[in-house]
Design a protein around this motif. Structure first.
Motif, PDB file in Angstrom:
ATOM      1  N   SER A  51       0.811  -1.222   0.000  1.00 16.71           N
ATOM      2  CA  SER A  51       0.000   0.000   0.000  1.00 16.71           C
ATOM      3  C   SER A  51       0.841   1.267   0.000  1.00 16.71           C
ATOM      4  N   TYR A  52       1.939   1.262   0.767  1.00 19.45           N
ATOM      5  CA  TYR A  52       2.684   2.501   0.971  1.00 19.45           C
ATOM      6  C   TYR A  52       4.049   2.536   0.283  1.00 19.45           C
ATOM      7  N   PHE A  53       4.490   1.422  -0.258  1.00 19.24           N
ATOM      8  CA  PHE A  53       5.787   1.403  -0.924  1.00 19.24           C
ATOM      9  C   PHE A  53       5.662   1.040  -2.406  1.00 19.24           C
ATOM     10  N   VAL A  54       5.075  -0.121  -2.690  1.00 21.79           N
ATOM     11  CA  VAL A  54       5.064  -0.623  -4.062  1.00 21.79           C
ATOM     12  C   VAL A  54       4.027   0.093  -4.933  1.00 21.79           C
ATOM     13  N   TYR A  55       2.791   0.132  -4.461  1.00 22.03           N
ATOM     14  CA  TYR A  55       1.715   0.699  -5.294  1.00 22.03           C
ATOM     15  C   TYR A  55       1.947   2.163  -5.664  1.00 22.03           C
ATOM     16  N   PRO A  56       2.374   3.041  -4.729  1.00 17.23           N
ATOM     17  CA  PRO A  56       2.611   4.434  -5.136  1.00 17.23           C
ATOM     18  C   PRO A  56       3.628   4.566  -6.271  1.00 17.23           C
ATOM     19  N   LEU A  57       4.679   3.751  -6.254  1.00 13.70           N
ATOM     20  CA  LEU A  57       5.668   3.811  -7.327  1.00 13.70           C
ATOM     21  C   LEU A  57       5.095   3.286  -8.640  1.00 13.70           C
ATOM     22  N   SER A  58       4.312   2.211  -8.547  1.00 13.34           N
ATOM     23  CA  SER A  58       3.664   1.672  -9.741  1.00 13.34           C
ATOM     24  C   SER A  58       2.686   2.688 -10.321  1.00 13.34           C
ATOM     25  N   TRP A  59       1.869   3.288  -9.441  1.00 14.27           N
ATOM     26  CA  TRP A  59       0.895   4.302  -9.892  1.00 14.27           C
ATOM     27  C   TRP A  59       1.601   5.489 -10.533  1.00 14.27           C
ATOM     28  N   LEU A  60       2.705   5.918  -9.944  1.00 13.28           N
ATOM     29  CA  LEU A  60       3.440   7.066 -10.475  1.00 13.28           C
ATOM     30  C   LEU A  60       4.006   6.750 -11.854  1.00 13.28           C
ATOM     31  N   MET A  61       4.562   5.555 -12.029  1.00 15.11           N
ATOM     32  CA  MET A  61       5.084   5.173 -13.341  1.00 15.11           C
ATOM     33  C   MET A  61       3.983   5.134 -14.397  1.00 15.11           C
ATOM     34  N   ILE A  62       2.852   4.535 -14.034  1.00 11.40           N
ATOM     35  CA  ILE A  62       1.745   4.434 -14.989  1.00 11.40           C
ATOM     36  C   ILE A  62       1.231   5.826 -15.361  1.00 11.40           C
ATOM     37  N   THR A  63       1.087   6.699 -14.366  1.00  9.32           N
ATOM     38  CA  THR A  63       0.575   8.047 -14.616  1.00  9.32           C
ATOM     39  C   THR A  63       1.512   8.827 -15.535  1.00  9.32           C
ATOM     40  N   ILE A  64       2.802   8.772 -15.263  1.00  8.59           N
ATOM     41  CA  ILE A  64       3.778   9.490 -16.088  1.00  8.59           C
ATOM     42  C   ILE A  64       3.841   8.888 -17.486  1.00  8.59           C
ATOM     43  N   ALA A  65       3.793   7.558 -17.570  1.00  7.48           N
ATOM     44  CA  ALA A  65       3.839   6.902 -18.880  1.00  7.48           C
ATOM     45  C   ALA A  65       2.637   7.290 -19.730  1.00  7.48           C
ATOM     46  N   ASP A  66       1.465   7.351 -19.121  1.00  8.33           N
ATOM     47  CA  ASP A  66       0.263   7.757 -19.851  1.00  8.33           C
ATOM     48  C   ASP A  66       0.413   9.172 -20.402  1.00  8.33           C
ATOM     49  N   ALA A  67       1.038  10.051 -19.613  1.00  9.28           N
ATOM     50  CA  ALA A  67       1.220  11.434 -20.048  1.00  9.28           C
ATOM     51  C   ALA A  67       2.270  11.555 -21.155  1.00  9.28           C
ATOM     52  N   LEU A  68       3.123  10.529 -21.277  1.00  7.29           N
ATOM     53  CA  LEU A  68       4.205  10.562 -22.268  1.00  7.29           C
ATOM     54  C   LEU A  68       3.970   9.592 -23.417  1.00  7.29           C
ATOM     55  N   GLY A  69       2.710   9.313 -23.694  1.00  7.04           N
ATOM     56  CA  GLY A  69       2.408   8.448 -24.827  1.00  7.04           C
ATOM     57  C   GLY A  69       2.736   6.996 -24.571  1.00  7.04           C
ATOM     58  N   ASN A  70       2.506   6.523 -23.353  1.00  7.52           N
ATOM     59  CA  ASN A  70       2.718   5.129 -22.974  1.00  7.52           C
ATOM     60  C   ASN A  70       4.198   4.724 -23.017  1.00  7.52           C
ATOM     61  N   SER A  71       5.085   5.650 -22.731  1.00  3.16           N
ATOM     62  CA  SER A  71       6.518   5.370 -22.707  1.00  3.16           C
ATOM     63  C   SER A  71       6.953   5.077 -21.274  1.00  3.16           C
ATOM     64  N   PHE A  72       6.998   3.798 -20.938  1.00  2.00           N
ATOM     65  CA  PHE A  72       7.374   3.424 -19.580  1.00  2.00           C
ATOM     66  C   PHE A  72       8.883   3.568 -19.354  1.00  2.00           C
ATOM     67  N   GLY A  73       9.661   3.529 -20.429  1.00  3.46           N
ATOM     68  CA  GLY A  73      11.096   3.761 -20.290  1.00  3.46           C
ATOM     69  C   GLY A  73      11.374   5.168 -19.786  1.00  3.46           C
TER      70      GLY A  73
END
Length: 266
Positions: free
Chosen positions: A38-60
């Motif tokens: 809840s407090y370590f893994v998910y926030p990082l996963s959510w942040l990556m997904i959110t940023i990737a969505d804003a950058l055209g699905n670029s997870f790199g």
């Protein structure tokens, strides 16, 4: 120094153990349970997904941005570590004089050397273990980031068979798999070596051993871990190299101990 090296090796071993102590085969999502997810893994996963969505699905690119954000978050600790290294470098001539003055190997002389060395540290406000704190902070973050990468279906579809997605490619590698050409692991090892070389304050045999041992360990880990984690390590090392250069200057890693003659026993 030996204690610091032992602590580093212990933390690396602990990281390997912890990566297998959690449900790494379970996808991370909003239905997470427990403090770790809840407090370590998910926030990082959510942040990556959110940023990737804003950058055209670029997870790199998302991983690179999250890495930089994490490094900025722990920047005060890293600056403290770097300044501590510089302070240790400044008192090397005085430490060398103490080693010469108390060069006898008997227990009484060595105890006196330790006492004088600690007094020297206190005089200059130097904490020889200050470099361990950033390591203690980084390890949970690195483990959590590893879990976020391996348990985010968008990056590693194998963790959730019901999730349909194309493999996430970045440059020449797939983020959820190890680099097939071993380029990224070699770069991770090389940047680790450069960073440690810049931070090495004296030609201590134990530190020199770690300077070569750590890059080899990083290369071995990165060769089998997902390339996304190796990418995180490379970007983090580059951040540290630039930080060290601007805080301490390019000469921080050069040995400035004076060359002296024979030692006297006491």
């Amino acid at each position: 120094m030996a204690r610091k090296i032992s602590l580093i090796l212990l933390l690396v071993g602990l990281m390997l153990v912890m990566t297998g102590c959690f449900n790494i085969d379970q996808p991370i999502n909003e239905a997470r349970e427990g403090i770790w997810d809840s407090y370590f893994v998910y926030p990082l996963s959510w942040l990556m997904i959110t940023i990737a969505d804003a950058l055209g699905n670029s997870f790199g690119l998302a991983i690179i941005i999250v890495t930089i954000l994490l490094r900025i978050l722990i920047l005060p600790l890293m600056i403290k570590q770097t300044k501590s290294t510089k302070a240790m470098q400044a008192i090397q001539p005085e430490m060398q004089k103490l080693r010469e003055e108390y060069s006898a190997k008997d227990q009484q002389t060595q105890q006196k050397l330790q006492q004088e060395t600690m007094a020297l540290f206190q005089k200059h406000g130097v904490n020889p273990l200050a470099g361990c704190l950033p390591i203690l902070v980084q390890m949970p973050i690195l483990i959590a980031f590893y879990h976020a990468i391996i348990r985010t279906p968008q990056i590693n579809p194998e963790v959730d068979p019901t999730f349909v997605a194309e493999p996430q490619m970045f440059l020449w590698f797939e983020l959820g798999q190890a680099d097939p050409y071993f380029i990224l692991p070699l770069v991770a090892g090389a940047t680790t070596f450069i960073q440690q070389k810049m931070m090495m304050i004296t030609d201590n045999p134990q530190m020199r051993m770690m300077m070569y041992l750590m890059p080899i360990m990083i290369i071995a880990f990165a060769a089998f871990f997902p390339a996304a984690l190796a990418l995180y390590w490379v970007i983090g090392n580059l951040f540290m190299i630039v930080q060290t250069y601007f805080i301490t200057g390019p000469n921080v890693g050069k040995d400035k101990e004076p060359k002296t003659g024979g030692a006297k026993n006491k």
